[in-house]
Design a protein around this motif. Structure first.
Motif, PDB file in Angstrom:
ATOM      1  N   LEU A 238      18.031  -1.890  12.631  1.00 21.20           N
ATOM      2  CA  LEU A 238      17.062  -2.853  12.105  1.00 21.20           C
ATOM      3  C   LEU A 238      17.041  -4.177  13.172  1.00 21.20           C
ATOM      4  CD1 LEU A 238      15.182  -3.941  10.156  1.00 21.20           C
ATOM      5  CD2 LEU A 238      17.100  -4.819   8.796  1.00 21.20           C
ATOM      6  N   ALA A 239      18.321  -4.620  13.499  1.00 19.27           N
ATOM      7  CA  ALA A 239      18.437  -5.648  14.493  1.00 19.27           C
ATOM      8  C   ALA A 239      17.758  -5.408  15.618  1.00 19.27           C
ATOM      9  CB  ALA A 239      19.753  -6.136  14.751  1.00 19.27           C
ATOM     10  N   LEU A 240      18.038  -4.098  16.184  1.00 25.34           N
ATOM     11  CA  LEU A 240      17.324  -3.456  17.409  1.00 25.34           C
ATOM     12  C   LEU A 240      15.974  -3.658  17.604  1.00 25.34           C
ATOM     13  CD1 LEU A 240      18.741  -2.966  20.097  1.00 25.34           C
ATOM     14  CD2 LEU A 240      18.588  -0.734  19.788  1.00 25.34           C
ATOM     15  N   VAL A 241      15.272  -3.124  16.609  1.00 23.75           N
ATOM     16  CA  VAL A 241      13.820  -3.124  16.179  1.00 23.75           C
ATOM     17  C   VAL A 241      13.083  -4.400  16.055  1.00 23.75           C
ATOM     18  CG1 VAL A 241      12.236  -2.668  14.587  1.00 23.75           C
ATOM     19  CG2 VAL A 241      13.910  -0.662  14.968  1.00 23.75           C
ATOM     20  N   MET A 242      13.932  -5.347  15.445  1.00 23.65           N
ATOM     21  CA  MET A 242      13.449  -6.722  15.441  1.00 23.65           C
ATOM     22  C   MET A 242      13.451  -7.297  16.901  1.00 23.65           C
ATOM     23  SD  MET A 242      15.249  -8.520  12.159  1.00 23.65           S
ATOM     24  CE  MET A 242      14.589  -7.997  10.289  1.00 23.65           C
ATOM     25  N   VAL A 243      14.449  -7.129  17.622  1.00 21.37           N
ATOM     26  CA  VAL A 243      14.579  -7.604  19.109  1.00 21.37           C
ATOM     27  C   VAL A 243      13.549  -7.043  19.934  1.00 21.37           C
ATOM     28  CG1 VAL A 243      16.031  -7.715  21.077  1.00 21.37           C
ATOM     29  CG2 VAL A 243      16.996  -8.226  18.994  1.00 21.37           C
ATOM     30  N   GLN A 244      13.099  -5.744  19.788  1.00 20.13           N
ATOM     31  CA  GLN A 244      12.257  -4.936  20.579  1.00 20.13           C
ATOM     32  C   GLN A 244      10.723  -5.681  20.183  1.00 20.13           C
ATOM     33  OE1 GLN A 244      10.725  -0.491  21.550  1.00 20.13           O
ATOM     34  NE2 GLN A 244      10.806  -1.230  19.547  1.00 20.13           N
ATOM     35  N   GLY A 245      10.615  -6.063  19.068  1.00 24.15           N
ATOM     36  CA  GLY A 245       9.308  -6.957  18.572  1.00 24.15           C
ATOM     37  C   GLY A 245       8.965  -8.230  19.314  1.00 24.15           C
ATOM     38  N   VAL A 246      10.177  -8.895  19.640  1.00 24.14           N
ATOM     39  CA  VAL A 246      10.189 -10.238  20.308  1.00 24.14           C
ATOM     40  C   VAL A 246       9.147 -10.272  21.656  1.00 24.14           C
ATOM     41  CG1 VAL A 246      11.476 -11.877  21.633  1.00 24.14           C
ATOM     42  CG2 VAL A 246      12.378 -10.926  19.690  1.00 24.14           C
ATOM     43  N   ALA A 247       9.342  -8.935  22.480  1.00 27.32           N
ATOM     44  CA  ALA A 247       8.561  -8.851  23.684  1.00 27.32           C
ATOM     45  C   ALA A 247       6.884  -9.001  23.012  1.00 27.32           C
ATOM     46  CB  ALA A 247       8.970  -7.708  24.258  1.00 27.32           C
ATOM     47  N   ILE A 248       6.528  -8.174  22.213  1.00 26.20           N
ATOM     48  CA  ILE A 248       5.274  -8.177  22.020  1.00 26.20           C
ATOM     49  C   ILE A 248       4.805  -9.555  21.579  1.00 26.20           C
ATOM     50  CG2 ILE A 248       3.616  -7.284  20.145  1.00 26.20           C
ATOM     51  CD1 ILE A 248       5.300  -4.611  20.317  1.00 26.20           C
ATOM     52  N   PHE A 249       5.544 -10.135  20.695  1.00 26.06           N
ATOM     53  CA  PHE A 249       5.058 -11.468  20.180  1.00 26.06           C
ATOM     54  C   PHE A 249       5.108 -12.544  21.013  1.00 26.06           C
ATOM     55  CE2 PHE A 249       5.441 -15.479  17.992  1.00 26.06           C
ATOM     56  CZ  PHE A 249       4.692 -15.418  17.040  1.00 26.06           C
ATOM     57  N   THR A 250       6.104 -12.642  21.858  1.00 23.67           N
ATOM     58  CA  THR A 250       6.110 -13.851  22.905  1.00 23.67           C
ATOM     59  C   THR A 250       5.096 -13.556  24.236  1.00 23.67           C
ATOM     60  OG1 THR A 250       8.475 -13.770  22.505  1.00 23.67           O
ATOM     61  CG2 THR A 250       7.551 -14.842  24.506  1.00 23.67           C
ATOM     62  N   LEU A 251       4.908 -12.173  24.393  1.00 17.87           N
ATOM     63  CA  LEU A 251       3.839 -12.001  25.465  1.00 17.87           C
ATOM     64  C   LEU A 251       2.532 -12.360  24.998  1.00 17.87           C
ATOM     65  CD1 LEU A 251       5.029  -8.830  27.236  1.00 17.87           C
ATOM     66  CD2 LEU A 251       5.126 -11.333  28.077  1.00 17.87           C
ATOM     67  N   SER A 252       2.215 -11.916  23.717  1.00 14.84           N
ATOM     68  CA  SER A 252       0.704 -12.094  23.403  1.00 14.84           C
ATOM     69  C   SER A 252       0.524 -13.396  22.865  1.00 14.84           C
ATOM     70  CB  SER A 252       0.637 -11.025  21.871  1.00 14.84           C
ATOM     71  OG  SER A 252       1.363 -11.630  20.952  1.00 14.84           O
ATOM     72  N   ARG A 253       1.543 -14.046  22.229  1.00 11.94           N
ATOM     73  CA  ARG A 253       1.338 -15.470  22.031  1.00 11.94           C
ATOM     74  C   ARG A 253       1.176 -16.354  23.345  1.00 11.94           C
ATOM     75  NH1 ARG A 253      -0.224 -18.103  17.640  1.00 11.94           N
ATOM     76  NH2 ARG A 253       0.482 -20.196  17.495  1.00 11.94           N
ATOM     77  N   ALA A 303       8.926   4.440  20.473  1.00 14.48           N
ATOM     78  CA  ALA A 303       8.395   4.773  21.847  1.00 14.48           C
ATOM     79  C   ALA A 303       7.382   4.121  22.117  1.00 14.48           C
ATOM     80  CB  ALA A 303       8.600   6.020  22.113  1.00 14.48           C
ATOM     81  N   TRP A 304       6.333   4.125  21.135  1.00 18.44           N
ATOM     82  CA  TRP A 304       5.097   3.496  21.340  1.00 18.44           C
ATOM     83  C   TRP A 304       5.216   2.019  21.585  1.00 18.44           C
ATOM     84  CZ3 TRP A 304       1.332   5.750  23.434  1.00 18.44           C
ATOM     85  CH2 TRP A 304       0.945   6.924  23.386  1.00 18.44           C
ATOM     86  N   VAL A 305       5.926   1.235  20.616  1.00 19.47           N
ATOM     87  CA  VAL A 305       6.178  -0.056  20.951  1.00 19.47           C
ATOM     88  C   VAL A 305       6.817  -0.528  22.192  1.00 19.47           C
ATOM     89  CG1 VAL A 305       7.363  -2.176  19.951  1.00 19.47           C
ATOM     90  CG2 VAL A 305       6.238  -0.595  18.432  1.00 19.47           C
ATOM     91  N   SER A 306       7.571   0.181  22.850  1.00 15.59           N
ATOM     92  CA  SER A 306       7.985  -0.058  24.229  1.00 15.59           C
ATOM     93  C   SER A 306       7.222   0.487  25.057  1.00 15.59           C
ATOM     94  CB  SER A 306       9.537   0.895  24.329  1.00 15.59           C
ATOM     95  OG  SER A 306      10.457   0.646  23.712  1.00 15.59           O
ATOM     96  N   ILE A 307       6.444   1.154  25.168  1.00 13.97           N
ATOM     97  CA  ILE A 307       5.415   1.638  26.179  1.00 13.97           C
ATOM     98  C   ILE A 307       4.315   0.407  26.057  1.00 13.97           C
ATOM     99  CG2 ILE A 307       3.261   3.043  26.620  1.00 13.97           C
ATOM    100  CD1 ILE A 307       5.369   5.442  25.710  1.00 13.97           C
ATOM    101  N   LEU A 308       3.874  -0.173  24.927  1.00 12.22           N
ATOM    102  CA  LEU A 308       2.752  -1.121  24.781  1.00 12.22           C
ATOM    103  C   LEU A 308       3.411  -2.224  25.313  1.00 12.22           C
ATOM    104  CD1 LEU A 308       1.320  -0.027  21.357  1.00 12.22           C
ATOM    105  CD2 LEU A 308       0.090   0.095  23.449  1.00 12.22           C
TER     106      LEU A 308
END
Length: 440
Positions: A238-253, A303-308
């Motif tokens: 769960l912690a790792l999945v949350m950290v992976q999402g940081v890239a999406i939110f930060t880059l998009s914002r 895997a899709w989240v990482s690719i995106l």
């Protein structure tokens, strides 16, 4: 007729229709998300505050206070949602947002705008985790949990489409009534309150946190916060999945808010064209959000989240090449990838949570991590822009993202962190099927 009959067979195949209650939950969620987030004043709030006599220092100072306040409010509001119920929290958030949008109408001053943004921070933090938690638990209670991904993505797409339609009208409406953007925003928030009031009570066991004996927990807020943190500590996945999402939110914002106009100006695209480019990006993001099932089922969501995320980073780096039209195309591609990524990442986090975890609180924890990293990135972006190093900023952002995701994949493939099993013992990660659900 077949659709109606399918809606009466809860828990059938993954591709079966929604039950009547599930359809009501989904449609009211669409209405709530669209109206709650329809801020008519967004394209003009800077000019509006300047006309009210605020200086640039005061305007950006209020924005800084807003982001800090948002982070501070996330945990207590998530705890409130888990204790009083996500549905009641959505109602409270809509009430606060309605009042917040009326503050500048009654007081177009520094104090009025400060109160306005502080109240918005409260209203948005009340709903940031509760909305997703209610939709996820509500569909799962109706044995329709496989429809969550599509419902989450479509709600986001409808909200983006509404902004494309409404934002161009703000200028003409202001000419008729100067306070129209804030009045209309308050009216939209009031409409979201109507949707929240109409939301049905979730059937079955209470969706809030329960203790080991199956009873409702009655500890203090600090105990609930400790339970959420223990869930994260006990679940490295769960912690790792949350950290992976940081890239999406930060880059998009950072791209869509902080760097949007600097990128356009750097490529000779004037302010007169920025509205059209923003509208095109919004449409592109809405398409991606509405159709996450286009990603296919050959790869798991993680895997899709990482690719995106890599695609977002690569798009930013590519903006250092080419002319104006190339940059516009890349910005739209960036928006499409963002649209695909958000609903997939949100479902991935929800699936990774233990069955009886305080869901809204955990989603608030994720939001705090995202916004804290975004705040640091914004400071760094300001330093780069002040030094005239926009291209270096884009490249360094791409490289930092690649390094983060590389470390993520190493941990995943090394077996140090294993995928948890959530939601009644089913694997938390499954491929996406053609209907945007999990393949069985």
């Amino acid at each position: 007729m077949r659709a109606l009959l399918a809606g009466r067979r809860p828990g059938s195949a993954a591709g079966a229709g929604l039950t009547g209650t599930a359809r009501r939950i989904v449609r009211l969620n669409y209405g709530f998300q669209l109206l709650f987030n329809l801020l008519w004043w967004m394209p003009v709030f800077y000019a509006y505050q300047r006309q009210a006599g605020l200086s640039d220092g005061q305007i950006f100072g209020i924005q800084s206070i807003y982001y800090v306040a948002f982070c501070l409010f996330e945990i207590p509001t998530g705890l409130i949602a888990d204790r009083i119920g996500a549905r009641n929290c959505l109602r409270a958030g809509a009430v606060v947002m309605t009042a917040a949008n009326l503050a500048p109408v009654f007081s177009a001053s520094y104090t009025g705008f400060l109160v306005h943004f502080l109240a918005i921070a409260v209203g948005r933090s009340l709903t940031s985790g509760a909305a997703s938690a209610y939709l996820y638990d509500g569909l799962r209670a109706e044995k329709c949990g496989e429809h969550y991904l599509k419902a989450e993505g479509t709600a986001r797409a409808l909200g983006l489409a509404a902004k494309v339609v409404c934002w161009p009208l703000v200028g003409p409406l202001m000419a008729v009534a100067h306070a129209a953007p804030y009045v209309l925003s308050a009216a939209s928030a009031a409409g979201s309150l109507v949707c929240a009031v109409a939301l049905p009570r979730i059937a079955g066991p209470d969706h809030r946190a329960v203790d080991a004996n199956g009873g409702r927990r009655g500890g203090a807020f600090l105990r609930d916060a400790g339970a959420a943190l223990r869930c994260v500590a006990a679940s490295p996945w769960l912690a790792l999945v949350m950290v992976q999402g940081v890239a999406i939110f930060t880059l998009s914002r950072i791209c869509q808010v902080n760097l949007f106009q600097p990128i356009l100006l750097d490529h000779g695209i004037g302010e007169a064209s920025s509205g059209g480019v923003l509208a095109a990006m919004t449409v592109a993001e809405a398409v991606g959000s509405a159709r996450p099932q286009w990603l296919g089922r050959r790869l798991p969501p993680v895997a899709w989240v990482s690719i995106l995320s890599v695609a977002l980073a690569g798009t930013l780096a590519a903006m250092t090449f080419g002319g104006a039209w190339t940059v516009i195309a890349l910005l739209c591609l960036f928006a499409v990838a963002t649209g695909f990524a958000y609903p997939v990442q949100r479902k991935l986090v929800n699936d990774a949570m233990p069955a009886h975890a305080p869901r809204a609180t955990l989603l608030s924890v994720e939001s705090i991590v995202d916004r804290a990293v975004c705040a640091l990135a914004a400071v760094a972006a300001g330093a780069y822009l002040s030094a005239g190093r926009l291209d270096e900023l884009l490249w360094h952002s791409a490289l930092a993202t690649a390094a983060l995701l590389g470390a993520f994949q190493l941990l995943l493939r090394s077996g140090v962190v294993k995928r948890d099993r959530a939601g009644g013992g089913r694997p938390a990660v499954r491929p996406l099927d053609a209907a945007g659900a999990r393949s069985r």
